[in-house]
Design a protein around this motif. Sequence first.
Motif, PDB file in Angstrom:
ATOM      1  N   UNK A 111       0.826  -1.211   0.000  1.00 15.46           N
ATOM      2  CA  UNK A 111       0.000   0.000   0.000  1.00 15.46           C
ATOM      3  C   UNK A 111       0.857   1.256   0.000  1.00 15.46           C
ATOM      4  N   UNK A 112       0.529   2.133  -0.931  1.00 12.25           N
ATOM      5  CA  UNK A 112       1.189   3.439  -1.018  1.00 12.25           C
ATOM      6  C   UNK A 112       0.088   4.491  -1.016  1.00 12.25           C
ATOM      7  N   UNK A 113       0.266   5.540  -0.233  1.00 11.78           N
ATOM      8  CA  UNK A 113      -0.688   6.643  -0.252  1.00 11.78           C
ATOM      9  C   UNK A 113       0.009   7.881  -0.807  1.00 11.78           C
ATOM     10  N   UNK A 114      -0.777   8.759  -1.381  1.00 10.47           N
ATOM     11  CA  UNK A 114      -0.252  10.049  -1.825  1.00 10.47           C
ATOM     12  C   UNK A 114      -0.588  11.077  -0.758  1.00 10.47           C
ATOM     13  N   UNK A 115       0.396  11.878  -0.416  1.00 12.01           N
ATOM     14  CA  UNK A 115       0.199  12.929   0.578  1.00 12.01           C
ATOM     15  C   UNK A 115       0.452  14.279  -0.072  1.00 12.01           C
ATOM     16  N   UNK A 116      -0.445  15.222   0.209  1.00  8.03           N
ATOM     17  CA  UNK A 116      -0.259  16.590  -0.247  1.00  8.03           C
ATOM     18  C   UNK A 116       0.121  17.405   0.981  1.00  8.03           C
ATOM     19  N   UNK A 117       1.185  18.175   0.866  1.00  8.32           N
ATOM     20  CA  UNK A 117       1.643  18.943   2.020  1.00  8.32           C
ATOM     21  C   UNK A 117       2.382  20.185   1.557  1.00  8.32           C
ATOM     22  N   UNK A 118       2.658  21.063   2.501  1.00  4.10           N
ATOM     23  CA  UNK A 118       3.557  22.179   2.231  1.00  4.10           C
ATOM     24  C   UNK A 118       4.537  22.265   3.389  1.00  4.10           C
ATOM     25  N   UNK A 119       5.761  22.623   3.084  1.00  2.00           N
ATOM     26  CA  UNK A 119       6.843  22.674   4.052  1.00  2.00           C
ATOM     27  C   UNK A 119       6.786  23.999   4.806  1.00  2.00           C
ATOM     28  N   UNK A 120       6.485  23.937   6.111  1.00  2.00           N
ATOM     29  CA  UNK A 120       6.354  25.156   6.919  1.00  2.00           C
ATOM     30  C   UNK A 120       7.671  25.905   7.056  1.00  2.00           C
ATOM     31  N   UNK A 121       8.772  25.247   6.823  1.00  2.00           N
ATOM     32  CA  UNK A 121      10.080  25.888   6.987  1.00  2.00           C
ATOM     33  C   UNK A 121      10.606  26.476   5.678  1.00  2.00           C
TER      34      UNK A 121
END
Length: 177
Positions: A111-121
Amino acid sequence: MRNVILTPEEIGINIKLARKRKGLSQSEFADAIGKSVRTVQKYESGDINMPLEVLNKITNELDVSLEDLLSEEQPGTNIDTFADIFSAIFALENAQGIKLEIEEVPVSDSRIVLAMYCDAMEYDFQYNKTFNDFLKEFRFYRESRENGTIPEDIYQAWVKKTLIAADELSVKSKQHS
């Protein structure tokens, strides 16, 4: 939707959010419904009640139903199709000051999931930290609501408070050539 009687302040918040979603200033909205800016401010703050005739003008101008304005749910936030979801993601992608990343994250051998994120740093993108802080708070409130730690009305109050606070942060679209 639960049957709940909203206060004039809560109805005013719904009007303000619907007006902002439509992209109208208070002045433009006041002109459209034939009222003064000060009257619109009083409607949005819940300082004065509106006759049904005015509520009908407001719903027509904002393209929302009377039920939307009088509901705990946020007006204009219906997601009926995947196009609505994709449009929201495309709008995020077009927001200046936020850089979204998408990553495949293996969670098991199969199982692989896709994650959407933004780097706070990543300081080149001024809103990444604001977005991350919101997501942390959202996760807390959502999980608390789901496990029964907080009731639905507290969650909805947080949603409205958050939207009003975020309304003060202006985000521009990226200019593409």
